[in-house]
Design an enzyme around this catalytic site. Structure first.
Site, PDB file in Angstrom:
ATOM      1  CG  HIS A 298       5.711  -8.164  -4.720  1.00 32.90           C
ATOM      2  ND1 HIS A 298       5.471  -8.066  -3.361  1.00 32.90           N
ATOM      3  CD2 HIS A 298       4.495  -8.327  -5.292  1.00 32.90           C
ATOM      4  CE1 HIS A 298       4.169  -8.160  -3.133  1.00 32.90           C
ATOM      5  NE2 HIS A 298       3.557  -8.334  -4.291  1.00 32.90           N
ATOM      6  CG  ASP A 310       0.301  -9.636  -2.260  1.00 34.99           C
ATOM      7  OD1 ASP A 310       1.129  -9.579  -3.186  1.00 34.99           O
ATOM      8  OD2 ASP A 310      -0.334  -8.653  -1.864  1.00 34.99           O
ATOM      9  CD  GLU A 344       3.056  -4.991  -5.727  1.00 37.92           C
ATOM     10  OE1 GLU A 344       2.084  -4.822  -6.471  1.00 37.92           O
ATOM     11  OE2 GLU A 344       2.931  -5.268  -4.510  1.00 37.92           O
ATOM     12  CD  GLU A 345       1.844  -5.530  -1.310  1.00 42.08           C
ATOM     13  OE1 GLU A 345       0.966  -4.719  -1.676  1.00 42.08           O
ATOM     14  OE2 GLU A 345       1.702  -6.758  -1.411  1.00 42.08           O
ATOM     15  CG  ASP A 372       1.898  -9.580  -7.216  1.00 41.00           C
ATOM     16  OD1 ASP A 372       1.684 -10.141  -6.120  1.00 41.00           O
ATOM     17  OD2 ASP A 372       1.921  -8.345  -7.348  1.00 41.00           O
ATOM     18  CG  HIS A 443      -2.953  -6.448   1.064  1.00 39.73           C
ATOM     19  ND1 HIS A 443      -3.017  -5.165   0.565  1.00 39.73           N
ATOM     20  CD2 HIS A 443      -2.062  -7.099   0.265  1.00 39.73           C
ATOM     21  CE1 HIS A 443      -2.206  -5.045  -0.463  1.00 39.73           C
ATOM     22  NE2 HIS A 443      -1.622  -6.211  -0.665  1.00 39.73           N
TER      23      HIS A 443
END
Length: 490
Positions: A298, A310, A344-345, A372, A443
């Site tokens: 993604h 990520d 995606e998030e 991922d 994140h």
């Protein structure tokens, strides 16, 4: 470093080729799934991937030159155009499939303790905070000041009388189990802790809270807040944010002594229905062009770091798969479809839209791969689908054994973006990676290019490219397994 086809012929491990061919012939019932020529090509592909730096170059551009790629942002739009153009350079047929996504706009998020036991007159204590992604997380411009109620679990919150919570700010202080993560179960540790981030907003609002805070979900405690989405269905209305593990601990300790009041200002916001795209790039199959093998990651990221782990790495690995197959002049029987998913998030928004749009031709989706979970050393492949797949892929595991990636393991869930296709019957695969430290950076502002080891990225590219080409070349059909389709994916 790039390498030509002629050089590869001289560097192939002959013993591996013989062993793989013998294994395949011994296991095959009547018609082998892969011809000796295909197995040789897989070894060539593996060797090329392990010395090629294309994936790292692409990842560097996504992270350093384009930067963070939050959903609906200018950077996300630039990344779409960049990936599309790079795939066109390789001769792939590129389509940008429009999808409406949330737009995340980071503002000035800040917090401070304004009343607490032992407070020195005339001072406050800063709390490091980051707003969580959902509609309505913004506070009024002047912020919110309220007493903090600390709980560790949903059960603790439920047990409190509503009047104890009403008008206050709830802090969920659930710890990420770092010992579980370091023992090789990082995904399980994350799953336990992230429930409070994703569901805590609604739970706190039901009890009358005016805002929700959650302890950051991750292993490394260097006073870095952990961004992420909350309340994916946007049912709540109260502000929500993550505080660092250190600050959550501070608030919990002070609250155990006496009343604690906090002032929170969240100016970040999420808007709906921004126009964006999934990037679709096809290397058309030579024999069955209508049948598709997806290779994906993604493209969006959170905005605190630059989304290297990520999931810039996943997109780069997918792009490198096309590059390597193109470089070796291979012609897969089925179409290889490189996909860079968007948003995606925020709940696999792009993937869900894709699943709905392509549901009528689901029987032509032979298999899908998504990377991922960062870029740690891969030891094999995770399989989501019929258990028979594990035995069918043994010849491919033999190819990958030489780079330490020969493990095949069944897994209950595919990569998030493949769920809409997997539940409809498409077998799904992902690299089985070392993720023991992945959630130390995930994140956070520390998710940057320097966290990616170029050698391990090449190892992931080898796994994905070999698996993708093997699936595209198979002479047999794969067993399929359908599941109930979740309501939000219908």
């Amino acid at each position: 470093m790039r390498i030509g086809l002629a050089a590869l012929h001289h560097s192939l491990p002959a013993l591996v080729l013989i062993a793989v061919s013998t294994f395949a012939e011994a296991q095959a019932p009547s018609t082998p799934a892969w011809s000796p020529e295909s197995l040789q090509q897989l070894c060539q592909l593996q060797s090329a991937a392990l010395i090629d730096d294309y994936a790292y170059q692409q990842l560097a551009h996504l992270c350093d030159n384009i930067g963070p790629r939050p959903s609906g942002s200018l950077q996300a739009a630039a990344a779409v155009e960049y990936v599309a153009e790079e795939m066109r350079k390789l001769g792939l047929e590129v389509t940008l499939e429009k999808v409406l996504v949330p737009r995340w706009i980071r503002g000035d998020d800040r917090a401070e303790l304004v009343e607490y036991p032992g407070q020195v007159p005339g001072t406050n204590q800063k709390i490091v905070v980051t707003a969580l992604g959902a509609v309505g997380v913004t506070t009024p411009p002047e912020g919110i000041t309220a007493e903090v109620i600390v709980v560790n679990t949903f059960d603790e919150l439920t047990a409190l009388p509503d009047e104890k919570v009403r008008g206050k700010i709830v802090l969920f202080n659930e710890h990420f189990d770092d010992r579980m993560a370091k023992a090789g179960h990082a995904g399980e540790a994350y799953g336990e802790a992230v429930a409070y981030r994703s569901q805590g907003r609604v739970a706190a609002e039901r009890k009358g809270a005016v805002a929700m805070l959650v302890r950051s979900v991750g292993g490394a405690e260097f006073r870095l807040p952990n961004a992420g989405a909350t309340d994916y269905q946007n049912r709540g209305k109260i502000p929500a944010a993550a505080v660092t593990a250190e600050d959550a601990g501070l608030i919990a300790r002070l609250s155990a002594q006496a009343l604690v009041r906090i002032h929170v200002v969240l100016n970040s916001k999420m808007e709906l229905n921004a126009e964006s795209y999934n990037v679709i790039a096809d290397l058309k199959g030579s024999e069955h062009p209508e049948q598709v093998v997806i290779v994906s990651g993604h493209l969006d990221s959170w905005d605190l770091g630059t989304g290297a782990l990520d999931d810039g790495a996943g997109v780069a690995v997918a792009m490198a798969t096309a590059h390597l197959i193109n470089q070796l002049h291979l012609h897969p029987a089925r179409t290889l479809r490189i996909v860079a998913w968007m948003s995606e998030e925020e709940g696999a928004v792009g993937a869900i839209a894709y699943g709905r749009r392509h549901a009528p031709e689901i029987n032509n989706y032979f298999a899908g791969i998504e990377t991922d979970s960062g870029a740690g050393h891969p030891i094999g492949t995770l399989i989501t689908g019929d258990p028979a797949l594990q035995e069918i892929l043994q010849p491919i595991a033999k190819v990958l054994e030489s780079s330490g990636a020969g493990v095949l393991q069944m897994f209950s869930e595919p990569g998030t973006d493949l769920i809409p296709l997997n539940v409809r019957g498409m077998p799904a695969f992902q690299p089985l990676q070392d993720v023991r430290t992945y959630f130390d950076y995930h994140h956070t502002a520390a998710d940057t290019l320097d966290k990616v080891d170029p050698k391990q990225l090449r190892e992931n590219t080898a796994v994905v490219s070999v698996l993708a080409y093997a699936l595209a070349e198979m002479k047999q059909e794969l067993p399929r397994k359908t599941l109930p389709i979740p309501e939000n994916m219908k």
